[in-house]
Design an enzyme around this catalytic site. Sequence first.
Site, short mmCIF file in Angstrom:
data_model
loop_
_atom_site.label_atom_id
_atom_site.label_comp_id
_atom_site.label_asym_id
_atom_site.label_seq_id
_atom_site.Cartn_x
_atom_site.Cartn_y
_atom_site.Cartn_z
N GLY A 15 -6.89 1.05 -0.32
CA GLY A 15 -8.10 0.18 -0.64
C GLY A 15 -7.94 -1.40 -0.29
O GLY A 15 -8.58 -2.07 0.47
N GLU A 16 -6.69 -1.74 -1.01
CA GLU A 16 -6.31 -3.14 -0.91
C GLU A 16 -5.03 -3.36 -0.39
O GLU A 16 -4.42 -4.40 -0.32
CB GLU A 16 -6.53 -4.06 -2.20
CG GLU A 16 -7.92 -3.92 -2.98
CD GLU A 16 -7.81 -4.95 -4.12
OE1 GLU A 16 -6.74 -5.14 -4.71
OE2 GLU A 16 -8.87 -4.85 -4.57
N GLU A 17 -4.38 -2.53 0.31
CA GLU A 17 -2.98 -2.42 0.73
C GLU A 17 -2.87 -2.29 2.24
O GLU A 17 -3.79 -1.50 2.77
CB GLU A 17 -1.99 -1.47 -0.03
CG GLU A 17 -1.98 -1.78 -1.51
CD GLU A 17 -1.09 -0.74 -2.20
OE1 GLU A 17 -0.75 0.27 -1.49
OE2 GLU A 17 -0.88 -0.95 -3.35
#
Length: 95
Positions: A15-17
């Site tokens: 998701g945020e990586e």
Amino acid sequence: KDIIRRDDLFVRYGGEEFLILVPNTPISSVVDIAEKIRSTIKDDTLDINHLHISFTVSIGISESVESDASLESLIQEADVKLYTAKSNGKNCVVI
């Protein structure tokens, strides 16, 4: 996009990586690339309706020194270092 080289591979990994594979590159050059990414993101702002939004990035780096190192083990090592960077106050690079 302007910082990494044509032969580097940049992908979203979760998701945020994000993940950047930097083949055939000395670790010191990888650290330079990571620091440039970190600094560029820190110095940039997003302006929306007179609201200035800033960002930081935490980066974990792993290095393959053995030809038999698996991509999975390198990602796991980088992930551990990423969370070390986050626990060290964020906005840093951990090798």
